[in-house]
Scaffold this motif. Structure first.
Motif, mmCIF file in Angstrom:
data_model
loop_
_atom_site.group_PDB
_atom_site.id
_atom_site.type_symbol
_atom_site.label_atom_id
_atom_site.label_comp_id
_atom_site.label_asym_id
_atom_site.label_seq_id
_atom_site.Cartn_x
_atom_site.Cartn_y
_atom_site.Cartn_z
ATOM 1 N N GLY A 181 0.817 -1.205 0.000
ATOM 2 C CA GLY A 181 0.000 0.000 0.000
ATOM 3 C C GLY A 181 0.854 1.258 0.000
ATOM 4 N N ASN A 182 2.159 1.077 0.084
ATOM 5 C CA ASN A 182 3.092 2.206 0.157
ATOM 6 C C ASN A 182 4.083 2.169 -1.002
ATOM 7 O OD1 ASN A 182 2.047 3.173 2.663
ATOM 8 N ND2 ASN A 182 3.160 1.542 3.703
ATOM 9 N N VAL A 183 3.595 2.224 -2.207
ATOM 10 C CA VAL A 183 4.456 2.173 -3.389
ATOM 11 C C VAL A 183 5.508 3.279 -3.349
ATOM 12 C CG1 VAL A 183 4.474 2.391 -5.910
ATOM 13 C CG2 VAL A 183 2.712 1.034 -4.789
ATOM 14 N N ARG A 184 5.149 4.426 -2.797
ATOM 15 C CA ARG A 184 6.098 5.551 -2.772
ATOM 16 C C ARG A 184 7.332 5.254 -1.910
ATOM 17 N NH1 ARG A 184 2.190 6.430 0.732
ATOM 18 N NH2 ARG A 184 2.652 7.222 2.807
ATOM 19 N N HIS A 185 7.247 4.232 -1.038
ATOM 20 C CA HIS A 185 8.415 3.846 -0.240
ATOM 21 C C HIS A 185 9.468 3.136 -1.091
ATOM 22 C CE1 HIS A 185 6.305 3.831 3.955
ATOM 23 N NE2 HIS A 185 6.094 4.937 3.276
ATOM 24 N N PHE A 186 9.080 2.764 -2.316
ATOM 25 C CA PHE A 186 9.963 2.025 -3.212
ATOM 26 C C PHE A 186 10.100 2.769 -4.541
ATOM 27 C CE2 PHE A 186 7.821 -0.881 -0.332
ATOM 28 C CZ PHE A 186 8.877 -1.589 0.218
ATOM 29 N N PRO A 187 10.847 3.873 -4.559
ATOM 30 C CA PRO A 187 10.979 4.656 -5.788
ATOM 31 C C PRO A 187 11.553 3.796 -6.918
ATOM 32 C CG PRO A 187 12.139 5.711 -3.955
ATOM 33 C CD PRO A 187 11.651 4.402 -3.466
ATOM 34 N N SER A 188 11.174 4.119 -8.133
ATOM 35 C CA SER A 188 11.554 3.291 -9.277
ATOM 36 C C SER A 188 13.067 3.123 -9.422
ATOM 37 C CB SER A 188 10.949 3.845 -10.562
ATOM 38 O OG SER A 188 11.360 5.173 -10.761
ATOM 39 N N HIS A 189 13.839 4.101 -9.022
ATOM 40 C CA HIS A 189 15.293 3.996 -9.193
ATOM 41 C C HIS A 189 15.955 3.011 -8.228
ATOM 42 C CE1 HIS A 189 15.068 7.051 -5.998
ATOM 43 N NE2 HIS A 189 16.295 6.699 -5.692
ATOM 44 N N VAL A 190 15.229 2.487 -7.228
ATOM 45 C CA VAL A 190 15.819 1.528 -6.285
ATOM 46 C C VAL A 190 15.188 0.133 -6.382
ATOM 47 C CG1 VAL A 190 16.431 3.338 -4.636
ATOM 48 C CG2 VAL A 190 14.288 2.088 -4.353
ATOM 49 N N ARG A 191 14.326 -0.080 -7.306
ATOM 50 C CA ARG A 191 13.548 -1.333 -7.345
ATOM 51 C C ARG A 191 14.322 -2.556 -7.825
ATOM 52 N NH1 ARG A 191 7.594 0.740 -9.343
ATOM 53 N NH2 ARG A 191 7.261 2.116 -7.547
ATOM 54 N N SER A 192 15.449 -2.391 -8.407
ATOM 55 C CA SER A 192 16.272 -3.527 -8.852
ATOM 56 C C SER A 192 15.494 -4.499 -9.734
ATOM 57 C CB SER A 192 16.862 -4.261 -7.642
ATOM 58 O OG SER A 192 17.634 -3.395 -6.858
ATOM 59 N N GLY A 193 14.657 -3.958 -10.592
ATOM 60 C CA GLY A 193 13.893 -4.799 -11.507
ATOM 61 C C GLY A 193 12.651 -5.432 -10.920
ATOM 62 N N VAL A 194 12.337 -5.144 -9.677
ATOM 63 C CA VAL A 194 11.168 -5.720 -9.011
ATOM 64 C C VAL A 194 9.911 -4.945 -9.404
ATOM 65 C CG1 VAL A 194 10.069 -6.111 -6.758
ATOM 66 C CG2 VAL A 194 12.513 -6.571 -7.054
ATOM 67 N N ALA A 195 8.860 -5.673 -9.739
ATOM 68 C CA ALA A 195 7.557 -5.048 -9.972
ATOM 69 C C ALA A 195 6.955 -4.730 -8.615
ATOM 70 C CB ALA A 195 6.645 -5.985 -10.752
ATOM 71 N N VAL A 196 6.675 -3.474 -8.365
ATOM 72 C CA VAL A 196 6.080 -3.013 -7.106
ATOM 73 C C VAL A 196 4.702 -2.462 -7.448
ATOM 74 C CG1 VAL A 196 6.296 -1.453 -5.135
ATOM 75 C CG2 VAL A 196 8.360 -2.476 -6.163
ATOM 76 N N MET A 197 3.666 -3.044 -6.830
ATOM 77 C CA MET A 197 2.290 -2.673 -7.176
ATOM 78 C C MET A 197 1.444 -2.481 -5.934
ATOM 79 S SD MET A 197 1.376 -5.361 -10.182
ATOM 80 C CE MET A 197 2.454 -5.660 -11.546
ATOM 81 N N THR A 198 0.446 -1.621 -6.066
ATOM 82 C CA THR A 198 -0.570 -1.533 -5.030
ATOM 83 C C THR A 198 -1.432 -2.794 -5.112
ATOM 84 O OG1 THR A 198 -2.238 -0.494 -6.432
ATOM 85 C CG2 THR A 198 -0.686 0.990 -5.267
ATOM 86 N N PRO A 199 -2.194 -3.092 -4.086
ATOM 87 C CA PRO A 199 -3.094 -4.251 -4.172
ATOM 88 C C PRO A 199 -4.043 -4.172 -5.370
ATOM 89 C CG PRO A 199 -2.852 -3.592 -1.900
ATOM 90 C CD PRO A 199 -2.169 -2.535 -2.730
ATOM 91 N N ARG A 200 -4.609 -3.018 -5.638
ATOM 92 C CA ARG A 200 -5.522 -2.866 -6.774
ATOM 93 C C ARG A 200 -4.794 -3.111 -8.097
ATOM 94 N NH1 ARG A 200 -10.048 -3.860 -7.483
ATOM 95 N NH2 ARG A 200 -10.762 -2.597 -5.772
ATOM 96 N N GLN A 201 -3.610 -2.529 -8.255
ATOM 97 C CA GLN A 201 -2.838 -2.741 -9.482
ATOM 98 C C GLN A 201 -2.512 -4.219 -9.669
ATOM 99 O OE1 GLN A 201 0.444 -0.176 -8.455
ATOM 100 N NE2 GLN A 201 -0.250 1.473 -9.814
ATOM 101 N N PHE A 202 -2.159 -4.873 -8.582
ATOM 102 C CA PHE A 202 -1.817 -6.290 -8.657
ATOM 103 C C PHE A 202 -3.013 -7.120 -9.109
ATOM 104 C CE2 PHE A 202 -1.485 -10.485 -6.592
ATOM 105 C CZ PHE A 202 -0.384 -10.963 -7.304
ATOM 106 N N LEU A 203 -4.168 -6.884 -8.505
ATOM 107 C CA LEU A 203 -5.374 -7.629 -8.915
ATOM 108 C C LEU A 203 -5.744 -7.330 -10.355
ATOM 109 C CD1 LEU A 203 -7.509 -7.335 -5.672
ATOM 110 C CD2 LEU A 203 -6.361 -9.394 -6.551
#
Length: 135
Positions: free
Chosen positions: A106-128
């Motif tokens: 629920g806190n996508v902003r805690h994982f800015p795109s420049h630090v994700r190391s290729g990981v898909a980070v999604m909100t619950p709604r985006q994931f569903l």
């Protein structure tokens, strides 16, 4: 599909069964999603979920933790060289990177795109939504 569930997803799903987080928990309980974690993630679940503030029934916390302990893929991820605002969030990102899993938070902003190391980070709604579009 492998997922790493941020603690806020578990807590929200237990507080409110209807909605995206509750739907995700049902998918985990039904064996349709493979949770991934390490000792740090499990420790956070165990320390946060029972907090009186959330008013989650103790038996729901117990049952959820028991299920996660039984079904989760447990790993020892290598550390990532990233700096996050909250250093405890690193465990979730590291596990997701090591397992090639989606990090649902629920806190996508805690994982800015420049630090994700290729990981898909999604909100619950985006994931569903992504699950629905893939089927």
């Amino acid at each position: 599909m492998r997922v790493v569930l941020d603690t806020n997803v578990l807590v929200s799903g237990l507080i409110r069964e209807e909605g995206p987080c509750g739907d995700i928990l049902r998918l985990v309980f039904g064996g349709l999603l493979q949770p991934c974690l390490d000792d740090r993630v499990l420790e956070e679940y165990e320390s946060v979920m029972p907090r009186p503030l959330f008013r989650i029934r103790p038996e729901d916390v117990r049952d959820t933790l028991d299920l996660i302990r039984r079904r989760a893929e447990r790993i020892m991820p290598p550390p990532l060289r990233v700096r996050l605002t909250d250093p405890t969030d690193a465990a979730f990102l590291e596990v997701a990177a090591a397992c090639d899993a989606v990090l649902v938070t629920g806190n996508v902003r805690h994982f800015p795109s420049h630090v994700r190391s290729g990981v898909a980070v999604m909100t619950p709604r985006q994931f569903l939504d992504s699950l629905r579009s893939a089927s």
